[in-house]
Design an enzyme around this catalytic site. Structure first.
Site, PDB file in Angstrom:
ATOM      1  N   ARG A 164       1.943 -36.671 -23.012  1.00  0.00           N
ATOM      2  CA  ARG A 164       0.612 -37.080 -22.046  1.00  0.00           C
ATOM      3  C   ARG A 164       1.074 -36.947 -20.464  1.00  0.00           C
ATOM      4  O   ARG A 164       1.026 -37.959 -19.878  1.00  0.00           O
ATOM      5  CB  ARG A 164      -0.265 -38.267 -22.408  1.00  0.00           C
ATOM      6  CG  ARG A 164      -1.429 -38.089 -23.332  1.00  0.00           C
ATOM      7  CD  ARG A 164      -1.969 -39.209 -23.615  1.00  0.00           C
ATOM      8  NE  ARG A 164      -0.697 -40.297 -24.626  1.00  0.00           N
ATOM      9  CZ  ARG A 164      -1.297 -41.467 -23.955  1.00  0.00           C
ATOM     10  NH1 ARG A 164      -2.336 -42.536 -23.775  1.00  0.00           N
ATOM     11  NH2 ARG A 164      -0.407 -42.430 -24.411  1.00  0.00           N
ATOM     12  N   LYS A 197      -1.629 -37.188 -17.630  1.00  0.00           N
ATOM     13  CA  LYS A 197      -2.211 -38.244 -17.655  1.00  0.00           C
ATOM     14  C   LYS A 197      -1.590 -38.989 -16.577  1.00  0.00           C
ATOM     15  O   LYS A 197      -1.737 -39.555 -15.338  1.00  0.00           O
ATOM     16  CB  LYS A 197      -2.540 -39.083 -18.525  1.00  0.00           C
ATOM     17  CG  LYS A 197      -2.995 -40.360 -18.561  1.00  0.00           C
ATOM     18  CD  LYS A 197      -3.216 -41.221 -19.681  1.00  0.00           C
ATOM     19  CE  LYS A 197      -3.447 -42.486 -19.701  1.00  0.00           C
ATOM     20  NZ  LYS A 197      -4.970 -43.136 -19.442  1.00  0.00           N
ATOM     21  N   GLY A 205     -19.105 -54.430 -23.517  1.00  0.00           N
ATOM     22  CA  GLY A 205     -18.314 -55.113 -24.813  1.00  0.00           C
ATOM     23  C   GLY A 205     -16.656 -55.243 -23.904  1.00  0.00           C
ATOM     24  O   GLY A 205     -15.969 -56.546 -24.251  1.00  0.00           O
ATOM     25  N   SER A 206     -15.823 -54.580 -23.519  1.00  0.00           N
ATOM     26  CA  SER A 206     -14.818 -54.185 -23.412  1.00  0.00           C
ATOM     27  C   SER A 206     -14.304 -54.687 -21.834  1.00  0.00           C
ATOM     28  O   SER A 206     -14.900 -55.004 -20.954  1.00  0.00           O
ATOM     29  CB  SER A 206     -14.468 -53.000 -23.903  1.00  0.00           C
ATOM     30  OG  SER A 206     -14.724 -51.900 -22.591  1.00  0.00           O
ATOM     31  N   ASP A 248     -22.700 -50.235 -30.718  1.00  0.00           N
ATOM     32  CA  ASP A 248     -23.109 -49.204 -30.282  1.00  0.00           C
ATOM     33  C   ASP A 248     -23.104 -47.388 -31.122  1.00  0.00           C
ATOM     34  O   ASP A 248     -22.536 -47.157 -32.135  1.00  0.00           O
ATOM     35  CB  ASP A 248     -21.410 -48.912 -28.873  1.00  0.00           C
ATOM     36  CG  ASP A 248     -21.478 -50.359 -27.860  1.00  0.00           C
ATOM     37  OD1 ASP A 248     -22.642 -50.957 -28.061  1.00  0.00           O
ATOM     38  OD2 ASP A 248     -20.520 -50.535 -28.061  1.00  0.00           O
ATOM     39  N   CYS A 302     -23.985 -43.764 -23.406  1.00  0.00           N
ATOM     40  CA  CYS A 302     -23.341 -43.317 -22.155  1.00  0.00           C
ATOM     41  C   CYS A 302     -23.171 -41.987 -21.586  1.00  0.00           C
ATOM     42  O   CYS A 302     -23.153 -41.246 -22.631  1.00  0.00           O
ATOM     43  CB  CYS A 302     -22.194 -44.312 -21.521  1.00  0.00           C
ATOM     44  SG  CYS A 302     -20.721 -44.304 -22.486  1.00  0.00           S
ATOM     45  N   HIS A 345     -16.742 -45.567 -14.415  1.00  0.00           N
ATOM     46  CA  HIS A 345     -15.755 -44.734 -13.873  1.00  0.00           C
ATOM     47  C   HIS A 345     -15.307 -44.539 -12.853  1.00  0.00           C
ATOM     48  O   HIS A 345     -14.429 -43.539 -12.854  1.00  0.00           O
ATOM     49  CB  HIS A 345     -16.391 -43.690 -14.818  1.00  0.00           C
ATOM     50  CG  HIS A 345     -16.713 -43.270 -16.499  1.00  0.00           C
ATOM     51  ND1 HIS A 345     -17.350 -44.180 -17.326  1.00  0.00           N
ATOM     52  CD2 HIS A 345     -15.820 -43.713 -17.669  1.00  0.00           C
ATOM     53  CE1 HIS A 345     -17.423 -44.386 -18.351  1.00  0.00           C
ATOM     54  NE2 HIS A 345     -16.304 -44.180 -18.456  1.00  0.00           N
ATOM     55  N   CYS A 399     -20.973 -48.895 -18.975  1.00  0.00           N
ATOM     56  CA  CYS A 399     -20.201 -49.098 -19.571  1.00  0.00           C
ATOM     57  C   CYS A 399     -19.221 -49.845 -20.155  1.00  0.00           C
ATOM     58  O   CYS A 399     -18.843 -50.804 -19.077  1.00  0.00           O
ATOM     59  CB  CYS A 399     -19.515 -47.614 -19.878  1.00  0.00           C
ATOM     60  SG  CYS A 399     -18.913 -46.610 -21.607  1.00  0.00           S
TER      61      CYS A 399
END
Length: 771
Positions: free
Chosen positions: A24, A27, A447-448, A614, A658, A709, A741
């Protein structure tokens, strides 16, 4: 045209390849650039190295024509927006000042400028940036990226084929820009866009391109006669140019249907068609239109979206038929390999027998090369490979992993009553309001909470054995205590435990259910720098033990406010996994639903007054053609109800979705029979609230007021403005206030600031409504 000559010319190719690198690296470089730790030159050097590595690996696998231009720093549709000069006015200053920073501003936004809307790429879990167009849009060709990457590949000695999103798909994916009438149709801009594509094609030819691939997946959807006529005109005009390379029009994900004869007649030199899954009907359709005399056919006979090895003999039979339908037949996966992990050979911890059932991008490229060799040289040249493939397929089919009689008996015993709540929604709503005692415009999160570096290090330390399970649990418990205390102080009404122990909303559950396999290196791009590791659904599903109850009990014991139990729904557990292809999806969904039903009822027994299940993938998995949608929605909504219908009237069931177009599934959203649904709404400017109102949706709704986001922190005024738009469509008694989200990818400073704005906005409007 003869079958022999068509076979002799056969090559292997791919439409696109994973971008991230084995570790990755992309990223890490991009996020390092965002933080100021990696200079632009370093980021671009990493990207160039990854492109070179991809092309080399493809060539080593036997791929004789590599794609260029498919590599992206964020999203290939955004790259197309840049290539055709359709930068929104609010981003032009940033792009002019610094092209790279302006590019990322379109993708992520800045504190001062909102990003482009993001939504799902057809029925995949990949997200693209939606073009914003209007009657005043002026296009201008910007071929720099496409030309530079083509030249890179050619200088390295590769036969290269540039890839661009086709003009028809680009316009069909676009939306009216902010301030433009909602009924504006971007496809009306085709005459303005075609000269720009003509210029891009001419520049690529001048740079050495023999072929250019124009991707037109939008044509596999149901299209009106007017849209088909537009496609015909687009390729008639592009095909008439004499200063262009050969054009390969690529489609994937489903049958071309009514668009096939349109493209077969178009003055282009080749078509790329999918022949897997629902697109297998392209074979009969192609024969019905008389094949592609005089054209090249790229045959997508390897499933580019799933991880199972190809049935080589079946694919060879398909290819043998296709050899009689085109001048030249090349072999490819069904779509870009962007949708699968990079290399199955890295999964050294899997049982070696099971590992032989898997093919990731590198292996699929090798399968394409092997099939191309079999066509060119005859099956005698690949006898050993065919025998090994037969053995691997038989091993999977007869493995005890794939079948559990107890699970199958339980699925067979499901009744209609099991899939319905015992009380209608009005009765439930009254009971839930009495139990929960929430104010108008109750606030919550999805949630998170932020997955900090410390949490990721703790998880890595546990995996590596540097800490034991007890030390890890205490670290997670400390995080839960902090998250609960913060939410109480912030003034949120319904709390969450923050999910610090969860690596991913699907993987976490898959690792605790039988029938799933987890990978260590199976990363797939979801959007930008967000990568996920979809688990592999290999066999029958059951729940050996409770998965979330212990953490719920712990969190609820820290507060008097309700804490949500948090689960991932059955459709999303399938959609964000690599599913088994040896039984109907509906059967697998029911197995997962029954496992989740056990968890929901255990949460209720532990004291949960609110359980959120979800289903962000419900819309994503919708079949691309209308004919397949009723059957899908029947089993998809049934599986959700099967998971959630075993609770009392006063237990409130939430769900969340979402980044999708919800208009096509409004009836299905109601059929879920959830008490509360939260939905992404910020980037679409609360559009979904109006859609729900128009559809007469009768239950409670939480349209998001914070785009998580983007790094932007919304002001209280922005949140108030969005909530007023929501209230114009949904009564205050049924409106919740929440982010778009989960907050996993955000940092704590922006989380605190943004939730402060959210809570302040809810309180301001609540005071107005009550005063």
């Amino acid at each position: 045209m003869t079958t022999k000559s068509a076979a002799a010319a056969t090559r292997a190719t791919v439409y696109g390849y994973p971008r991230q690198g084995q570790g990755r690296e992309l990223k890490k470089a991009i996020e390092g650039y965002w933080k100021g730790a990696v200079p632009a030159e370093g980021l671009l050097a990493t990207a160039a190295d990854l492109r070179r590595t991809n092309w080399r690996r493809l060539a080593e696998a036997g791929v004789e024509e590599v794609p260029t231009g498919d590599f992206s720093l964020y999203d290939h549709v955004l790259d197309t927006t840049v290539a055709v000069g359709a930068v929104p006015p609010r981003h032009r200053e940033a792009v002019a000042a610094d092209a790279l920073d302006g590019y990322f501003a379109m993708a992520r936004g800045t504190q001062d400028v909102a990003p482009l809307e993001m939504t799902k790429w057809f029925d995949t879990n990949y997200h693209y940036l939606v073009p914003e167009l209007g009657p005043d849009t002026v296009f201008a060709a910007n071929p720099a990226k496409a030309v530079a990457e083509l030249r890179e590949a050619l200088l390295l000695g590769h036969r290269a084929r540039p890839v661009l999103v086709g003009p028809v798909t680009y316009l069909l994916l676009a939306k009216p820009a902010p301030g433009v009438a909602a009924d504006f149709r971007p496809i009306t801009l085709l005459d303005r866009l075609l000269p720009v594509y003509a210029r891009l094609l001419a520049e690529l030819r001048a740079a050495g391109a023999e072929w250019v691939q124009l991707d037109e997946p939008a044509l596999v959807q149901d299209r009106t006669p007017a849209e088909l006529n537009t496609a015909a005109r687009a390729y008639r005009e592009l095909g008439a140019r004499t200063d262009r390379p050969k054009i390969l029009v690529a489609s994937y994900f489903d049958r071309l249907g009514e668009a096939l004869p349109v493209l077969a007649k178009a003055p282009v030199e080749g078509l790329a068609l999918d022949f897997t899954g629902p697109a297998a009907g392209n074979l009969d359709d192609l024969a019905a239109v008389g094949g592609l005399p005089g054209k090249r056919l790229v045959a997508g006979v390897i499933d580019g979206r799933n991880v199972w090895i190809n049935d080589l003999e079946r694919s060879l039979a398909t290819l043998a038929t296709l050899l009689g339908l085109a001048d030249r037949v090349d072999v490819a996966p069904s779509c870009s390999l962007l949708h699968v992990p990079l290399d199955a050979a890295l999964e050294r911890e899997l049982d070696p027998q099971i590992a032989r059932w898997l093919a990731f991008a590198r292996q699929k490229a090798g399968e394409a090369a092997l099939l191309a060799r079999g066509l060119r040289e005859g099956t005698g040249a690949i006898t050993a490979e065919l025998a090994a493939n037969r053995a691997d397929l038989a091993s999977r089919a007869t493995s005890p992993i794939t079948r559990d009689p107890a699970v199958r008996d339980r699925v067979a015993a499901v009744t209609e009553a099991d899939t319905r709540r015992a009380q209608p929604y009005p009765v439930r709503a009254e009971a839930q309001r009495a139990r929960l005692g929430l104010p108008l415009l109750p606030t919550t999160t999805i949630g998170s909470f932020p997955q900090t570096t410390e949490l990721r290090v703790a998880r890595a330390d546990l995996t590596a054995g540097r800490i034991d399970a007890a030390a890890y649990r205490e670290r997670m418990a400390a995080e839960v205590r902090e998250v609960i205390a913060y939410q109480e102080k912030a003034g949120l009404d319904v709390l969450v435990h923050g999910e610090p122990e969860r690596n991913d909303m699907v993987q976490y559950f898959a690792e605790q259910l039988t029938g799933y396999l987890a990978t260590r290196h199976g990363w797939v791009q979801s959007y930008g720098t967000r990568y996920v590791r979809p688990p592999v659904l290999a066999g029958d599903i059951s729940r050996p033990h409770p998965m979330t109850v212990g953490w719920f009990r712990y969190a609820q014991g820290l507060t008097d406010r309700p804490v949500k139990g948090m689960l991932t729904g059955p459709v999303t557990m399938l959609a964000w996994s690599f599913v088994r292809d040896d039984q109907p999806l509906a059967d697998t969904a029911r197995q997962v639903a029954l496992a989740l039903r056990d968890e929901v009822t255990d949460l209720e027994a532990a004291g949960a007054a609110v359980v959120q299940v979800d289903e962000p993938a419900l819309r994503e998995t919708l079949p691309l053609r209308a004919a397949g949608r009723p059957a899908y929605l029947d089993w998809a909504t049934e599986s959700f109800r099967l998971a959630t219908s075993g609770v009392r009237a006063d237990t409130q069931i939430h769900t969340h979705m979402c980044y999708a177009e919800f208009g096509a599934i409004m009836t299905a959203i109601e059929d879920l029979d959830a008490d509360v649904i939260s939905l992404e709404a910020t980037r679409s400017h609360m559009e979904v609230a109006g859609e729900l109102a128009e559809a007469g949706y009768p239950r409670e709704v939480g349209p998001g007021v914070w785009d998580i986001h983007s790094p932007r922190v919304p002001s209280t005024e922005e949140a108030v403005e969005l909530l007023r738009a929501g209230l114009a469509a949904i009564p205050a008694e049924r409106l919740w206030v929440n982010p778009d989200c989960g907050l996993k990818t955000r940092g704590w400073p922006e989380t605190r600031a943004s939730l402060d704005s959210l809570v302040a906005a809810a309180r301001r409007l609540r005071a107005e409504l009550e005063g």
